[in-house]
Design a protein around this motif. Structure first.
Motif, PDB file in Angstrom:
ATOM      1  N   GLU A 176       1.422  -0.785  -0.418  1.00  0.00           N
ATOM      2  CA  GLU A 176      -0.094  -0.447  -0.063  1.00  0.00           C
ATOM      3  C   GLU A 176       1.235   1.427   0.292  1.00  0.00           C
ATOM      4  O   GLU A 176       0.870   2.372  -0.648  1.00  0.00           O
ATOM      5  CB  GLU A 176      -1.072   0.255   1.215  1.00  0.00           C
ATOM      6  N   ARG A 177       2.091   1.282   1.117  1.00  0.00           N
ATOM      7  CA  ARG A 177       2.653   2.760   0.816  1.00  0.00           C
ATOM      8  C   ARG A 177       3.267   2.536  -0.421  1.00  0.00           C
ATOM      9  O   ARG A 177       4.318   4.450  -0.649  1.00  0.00           O
ATOM     10  CB  ARG A 177       3.723   2.285   2.225  1.00  0.00           C
ATOM     11  N   ARG A 178       4.167   1.206  -0.940  1.00  0.00           N
ATOM     12  CA  ARG A 178       4.919   1.676  -2.463  1.00  0.00           C
ATOM     13  C   ARG A 178       3.884   1.608  -3.303  1.00  0.00           C
ATOM     14  O   ARG A 178       4.249   3.181  -4.569  1.00  0.00           O
ATOM     15  CB  ARG A 178       5.673   0.297  -2.020  1.00  0.00           C
ATOM     16  N   GLN A 179       2.758   1.396  -3.630  1.00  0.00           N
ATOM     17  CA  GLN A 179       2.200   1.769  -4.506  1.00  0.00           C
ATOM     18  C   GLN A 179       1.440   3.189  -4.468  1.00  0.00           C
ATOM     19  O   GLN A 179       1.261   4.325  -5.084  1.00  0.00           O
ATOM     20  CB  GLN A 179       0.465   1.009  -4.607  1.00  0.00           C
ATOM     21  N   ALA A 180       0.853   3.570  -3.114  1.00  0.00           N
ATOM     22  CA  ALA A 180       0.754   5.246  -3.079  1.00  0.00           C
ATOM     23  C   ALA A 180       2.224   6.277  -3.528  1.00  0.00           C
ATOM     24  O   ALA A 180       1.548   7.089  -3.939  1.00  0.00           O
ATOM     25  CB  ALA A 180       0.262   5.797  -1.438  1.00  0.00           C
ATOM     26  N   ALA A 181       2.812   6.151  -3.307  1.00  0.00           N
ATOM     27  CA  ALA A 181       4.805   6.156  -3.505  1.00  0.00           C
ATOM     28  C   ALA A 181       4.952   6.351  -5.192  1.00  0.00           C
ATOM     29  O   ALA A 181       6.030   6.657  -5.580  1.00  0.00           O
ATOM     30  CB  ALA A 181       5.713   5.899  -3.257  1.00  0.00           C
ATOM     31  N   ASN A 182       3.636   4.916  -5.840  1.00  0.00           N
ATOM     32  CA  ASN A 182       4.054   4.949  -7.701  1.00  0.00           C
ATOM     33  C   ASN A 182       5.180   4.827  -7.332  1.00  0.00           C
ATOM     34  O   ASN A 182       6.469   4.880  -8.076  1.00  0.00           O
ATOM     35  CB  ASN A 182       3.811   5.832  -8.301  1.00  0.00           C
ATOM     36  N   LEU A 183       5.818   3.466  -6.526  1.00  0.00           N
ATOM     37  CA  LEU A 183       6.983   2.856  -6.273  1.00  0.00           C
ATOM     38  C   LEU A 183       6.928   0.864  -6.676  1.00  0.00           C
ATOM     39  O   LEU A 183       5.418   1.029  -6.600  1.00  0.00           O
ATOM     40  CB  LEU A 183       7.911   3.229  -5.563  1.00  0.00           C
ATOM     41  N   PRO A 184       8.011   0.480  -7.184  1.00  0.00           N
ATOM     42  CA  PRO A 184       7.893  -1.255  -7.990  1.00  0.00           C
ATOM     43  C   PRO A 184       7.394  -1.661  -6.170  1.00  0.00           C
ATOM     44  O   PRO A 184       7.914  -1.237  -5.338  1.00  0.00           O
ATOM     45  CB  PRO A 184       9.056  -1.009  -8.368  1.00  0.00           C
ATOM     46  N   THR A 185       6.599  -2.623  -6.701  1.00  0.00           N
ATOM     47  CA  THR A 185       6.274  -3.920  -5.129  1.00  0.00           C
ATOM     48  C   THR A 185       6.693  -5.380  -5.540  1.00  0.00           C
ATOM     49  O   THR A 185       6.130  -6.184  -5.029  1.00  0.00           O
ATOM     50  CB  THR A 185       4.608  -3.818  -4.701  1.00  0.00           C
ATOM     51  N   ASP A 186       7.480  -5.627  -6.557  1.00  0.00           N
ATOM     52  CA  ASP A 186       7.913  -6.722  -6.563  1.00  0.00           C
ATOM     53  C   ASP A 186       9.397  -7.350  -5.975  1.00  0.00           C
ATOM     54  O   ASP A 186       9.926  -8.664  -6.568  1.00  0.00           O
ATOM     55  CB  ASP A 186       8.196  -6.528  -8.338  1.00  0.00           C
ATOM     56  N   ARG A 187       9.385  -6.145  -4.557  1.00  0.00           N
ATOM     57  CA  ARG A 187      11.065  -7.558  -4.542  1.00  0.00           C
ATOM     58  C   ARG A 187      10.773  -6.701  -2.781  1.00  0.00           C
ATOM     59  O   ARG A 187      11.945  -6.861  -1.930  1.00  0.00           O
ATOM     60  CB  ARG A 187      12.114  -6.667  -4.755  1.00  0.00           C
ATOM     61  N   PRO A 188       9.900  -7.726  -2.825  1.00  0.00           N
ATOM     62  CA  PRO A 188       9.786  -7.490  -0.863  1.00  0.00           C
ATOM     63  C   PRO A 188      10.856  -8.180  -0.090  1.00  0.00           C
ATOM     64  O   PRO A 188      11.473  -9.099  -0.632  1.00  0.00           O
ATOM     65  CB  PRO A 188       8.259  -7.367  -0.335  1.00  0.00           C
ATOM     66  N   ASN A 189      11.259  -7.636   1.338  1.00  0.00           N
ATOM     67  CA  ASN A 189      12.265  -8.558   1.717  1.00  0.00           C
ATOM     68  C   ASN A 189      11.941  -8.219   3.447  1.00  0.00           C
ATOM     69  O   ASN A 189      11.188  -7.605   3.360  1.00  0.00           O
ATOM     70  CB  ASN A 189      13.848  -8.309   1.639  1.00  0.00           C
ATOM     71  N   LEU A 190      12.067  -9.844   3.866  1.00  0.00           N
ATOM     72  CA  LEU A 190      11.593  -9.559   5.657  1.00  0.00           C
ATOM     73  C   LEU A 190      12.847  -9.918   6.214  1.00  0.00           C
ATOM     74  O   LEU A 190      13.650 -11.159   6.221  1.00  0.00           O
ATOM     75  CB  LEU A 190      10.516 -10.476   5.352  1.00  0.00           C
ATOM     76  N   VAL A 191      13.276  -8.868   7.583  1.00  0.00           N
ATOM     77  CA  VAL A 191      14.112  -9.472   7.504  1.00  0.00           C
ATOM     78  C   VAL A 191      14.448 -10.352   8.933  1.00  0.00           C
ATOM     79  O   VAL A 191      13.522  -9.691  10.351  1.00  0.00           O
ATOM     80  CB  VAL A 191      15.150  -7.726   8.427  1.00  0.00           C
ATOM     81  N   PHE A 192      15.321 -11.318   9.723  1.00  0.00           N
ATOM     82  CA  PHE A 192      15.329 -12.238  10.835  1.00  0.00           C
ATOM     83  C   PHE A 192      16.479 -12.932  10.956  1.00  0.00           C
ATOM     84  O   PHE A 192      17.538 -12.793  10.636  1.00  0.00           O
ATOM     85  CB  PHE A 192      13.646 -13.224  10.993  1.00  0.00           C
TER      86      PHE A 192
ATOM     87  N   GLU B 106      20.215  -3.740  10.859  1.00  0.00           N
ATOM     88  CA  GLU B 106      20.708  -1.934   9.660  1.00  0.00           C
ATOM     89  C   GLU B 106      21.225  -2.548   9.390  1.00  0.00           C
ATOM     90  O   GLU B 106      20.577  -2.105   7.343  1.00  0.00           O
ATOM     91  CB  GLU B 106      21.585  -1.232  11.193  1.00  0.00           C
ATOM     92  N   PRO B 107      22.626  -3.707   8.308  1.00  0.00           N
ATOM     93  CA  PRO B 107      22.610  -3.529   7.433  1.00  0.00           C
ATOM     94  C   PRO B 107      21.407  -4.079   6.568  1.00  0.00           C
ATOM     95  O   PRO B 107      22.197  -4.478   4.957  1.00  0.00           O
ATOM     96  CB  PRO B 107      23.489  -5.030   7.336  1.00  0.00           C
ATOM     97  N   HIS B 108      20.505  -4.376   6.502  1.00  0.00           N
ATOM     98  CA  HIS B 108      19.717  -5.189   5.531  1.00  0.00           C
ATOM     99  C   HIS B 108      18.387  -4.953   5.305  1.00  0.00           C
ATOM    100  O   HIS B 108      17.526  -5.351   4.746  1.00  0.00           O
ATOM    101  CB  HIS B 108      19.585  -6.545   6.527  1.00  0.00           C
ATOM    102  N   ILE B 109      18.356  -3.994   6.335  1.00  0.00           N
ATOM    103  CA  ILE B 109      16.771  -2.553   5.722  1.00  0.00           C
ATOM    104  C   ILE B 109      16.528  -1.615   4.518  1.00  0.00           C
ATOM    105  O   ILE B 109      17.971  -1.433   4.292  1.00  0.00           O
ATOM    106  CB  ILE B 109      16.292  -1.944   7.008  1.00  0.00           C
ATOM    107  N   ASP B 110      16.333  -1.732   3.476  1.00  0.00           N
ATOM    108  CA  ASP B 110      16.317  -0.795   2.471  1.00  0.00           C
ATOM    109  C   ASP B 110      14.414  -0.812   2.369  1.00  0.00           C
ATOM    110  O   ASP B 110      14.004  -0.689   3.147  1.00  0.00           O
ATOM    111  CB  ASP B 110      16.873  -1.512   1.178  1.00  0.00           C
ATOM    112  N   GLU B 111      14.348   0.107   1.134  1.00  0.00           N
ATOM    113  CA  GLU B 111      12.913   0.230   1.028  1.00  0.00           C
ATOM    114  C   GLU B 111      11.673  -0.550   0.813  1.00  0.00           C
ATOM    115  O   GLU B 111      11.223  -0.564   0.760  1.00  0.00           O
ATOM    116  CB  GLU B 111      13.295   1.305  -0.353  1.00  0.00           C
ATOM    117  N   ASN B 112      12.712  -2.133   0.165  1.00  0.00           N
ATOM    118  CA  ASN B 112      11.713  -2.981  -0.099  1.00  0.00           C
ATOM    119  C   ASN B 112      11.435  -3.994   1.112  1.00  0.00           C
ATOM    120  O   ASN B 112      11.091  -5.033   1.410  1.00  0.00           O
ATOM    121  CB  ASN B 112      12.298  -4.079  -0.926  1.00  0.00           C
TER     122      ASN B 112
END
Length: 458
Positions: free
Chosen positions: A134-150, A187-193
């Motif tokens: 939802e956040r990415r689409q509202a900003a007209n950004l791609p949504t094809d590369r989600p990642n999850l950090v754990f 921290e090193p693993h976090i990005d916009e996706n």
């Protein structure tokens, strides 16, 4: 003199499966008397392990007779049928509201019962993914590369979620003498996706928690510096019913701003038989609306947010029974009793001179994680686990830790509500006897272990 036929003799004195093999490969052509069916199952189940000596499982193996009666009398109720069973649905929401209060939610929220924490984690992580979209689409950004950090200290269900729902897992490896994760690891693993970070409250490996406060502070800093709003999900499968009672002043829950959802297993330290889990959101807006379905074919319009559909209501009712039966004072008493016995076992093992107790003195689940100290060339922790099972019927697992700490092998003994101090002392003696036996004869072979498993039914 009249001689009874075989079938008449079986009916009078026993049952035919004393001499016949049990049906196992094809669907039976005919049925049998209910007594025969019950005895057939009973004879098989006699070979199961003793729940009192099963120190491997986190799952509840005992409930009060009154709770068992509630469960038995409500096995017929299909929880999802809210039109037919509206009181069961209301009791679910009572439990959700009580959990939201226990976890310090700031205001009205939402949540649901699940089949266990695995389903709750799947649903919570799906909501993270949809809210990120939802956040990415509202900003007209791609949504094809989600990642999850754990971290590598999570339950395997987190990796399952990533594989099943096409999310890149960014797994922080563990290290020797470092069995949880903190902000510097994340921290090193976090990005916009990054759809979110998952932190564990009470790992299955050693019973400790990730640095949830530190990770929360990191995410707040990233939000301010990089304009990235990365939510935090707390996997409280084991610890969600422990920390509020043993460590009430330790912040890990909705007191931390970036914690947006929490899962907990009712069938672990919630003290209910399997399977029951819970998912609670910080606010109603943290549940992605696109994941909610509305249907009316059971007689009324209902909103559903589950992976499962039909399921029994009895464990929901059993959970509510425990909440009103025990309250905060009762849960605190039970958790402290387990903690005291765990501390006694840890002290016994340490005093024996044979073992190192892992993470003693830290906030921890009521369990003991331990390993052999010093050099032991003739046997290891797996040999002790085998010897305990073969000689005394104790189930105490031995296992290696996840990468990059796989060189570390430990044992773990869960100390439950039903484990008395005398049983703690007996287990201590049995561990000492197992070690003494192994010191004389050396470690076990794979053949010996396989033979014992076949012979004992484990």
């Amino acid at each position: 003199m009249t001689t009874l036929s075989q079938s008449a003799a079986e009916a009078l004195y026993g049952n035919r499966f004393l001499t016949e093999k049990a049906p196992s490969t094809s669907f039976p052509q005919t049925g049998m008397r209910p007594t025969d069916a019950m005895r057939l199952l009973g004879e098989d189940l006699n070979l199961e392990g003793d729940p009192q000596r099963n120190l491997a499982t986190f799952v509840t193996t005992w409930m009060e007779p009154e709770a068992q009666r509630i469960i038995a009398e409500n096995l017929h109720r299909n929880f999802i049928d809210h039109a037919e069973y509206p009181i069961s649905a209301e009791i679910e929401q009572r439990c959700v509201r009580m959990l939201a209060d226990l976890f310090n939610a700031p205001g009205p929220t939402t949540g649901c019962r699940t089949q266990g924490s695995s389903e709750a984690i799947m649903l919570g992580a799906l909501s993270l993914k949809w809210k990120w979209k939802e956040r990415r689409q509202a900003a007209n950004l791609p949504t094809d590369r989600p990642n999850l950090v754990f971290g590598g200290d999570v339950h395997v269900v987190w990796e399952k979620f990533c594989r099943y729902f096409d999310v890149e897992p960014r797994i922080v490896p563990l290290e020797e003498n470092k069995y949880t994760i903190g902000p510097a690891d994340v921290e090193p693993h976090i990005d916009e996706n990054t759809i979110g970070v998952a932190a564990v409250l009470g790992t299955t490996f050693t019973g400790h928690m990730d640095d949830i406060v530190g990770i929360n502070n990191l995410l707040l800093d990233i939000r301010n510096r990089r304009d990235l709003d990365v939510p935090l999900h707390v996997d409280g499968a084991s610890g969600g019913f422990v920390w509020p009672f043993l460590y009430p002043d330790s912040p890990w829950d909705f007191r931390l701003e970036q914690v947006r959802s929490i899962n907990v297993s009712g069938h672990k330290y919630g003290l209910v038989y399997p399977g029951i889990g819970w998912l609670v959101f910080r606010e109603e807006s943290d549940l992605a609306e696109d994941l909610v379905f509305y249907e009316n074919y059971l007689g009324k319009l209902d909103a559903t947010f589950t992976l499962n559909f039909s399921t029994g209501a009895s464990m929901v009712l059993a959970q509510y029974y425990n909440f009103v039966r025990l309250g905060r004072d009762g849960y605190t008493y039970v958790m402290k009793q387990m903690q005291q016995n765990a501390q006694a076992l840890a002290s016994n093992l340490r005093d024996s001179g044979r073992f190192e107790v892992i993470g003693a003195g830290e906030e921890q689940l009521p369990l003991v994680a331990f390993r052999l100290s010093g050099e032991h060339t003739t046997y290891d922790e797996s040999d002790i686990a085998w010897q305990l099972s073969a000689e005394r019927g104790w189930m105490v697992p031995a296992y290696t830790l996840p990468p990059n700490a796989e060189r570390v092998k430990i044992m773990r003994a869960l100390v439950k509500e039903t484990m008395s101090r005398e049983q703690v002392e007996r287990l201590t003696r049995d561990i000492a006897d197992a070690c003494a036996t192994l010191e004389k004869k050396g470690g076990t072979t794979e053949t010996e272990r396989a033979q014992t498993k076949r012979g004992s039914g484990y």
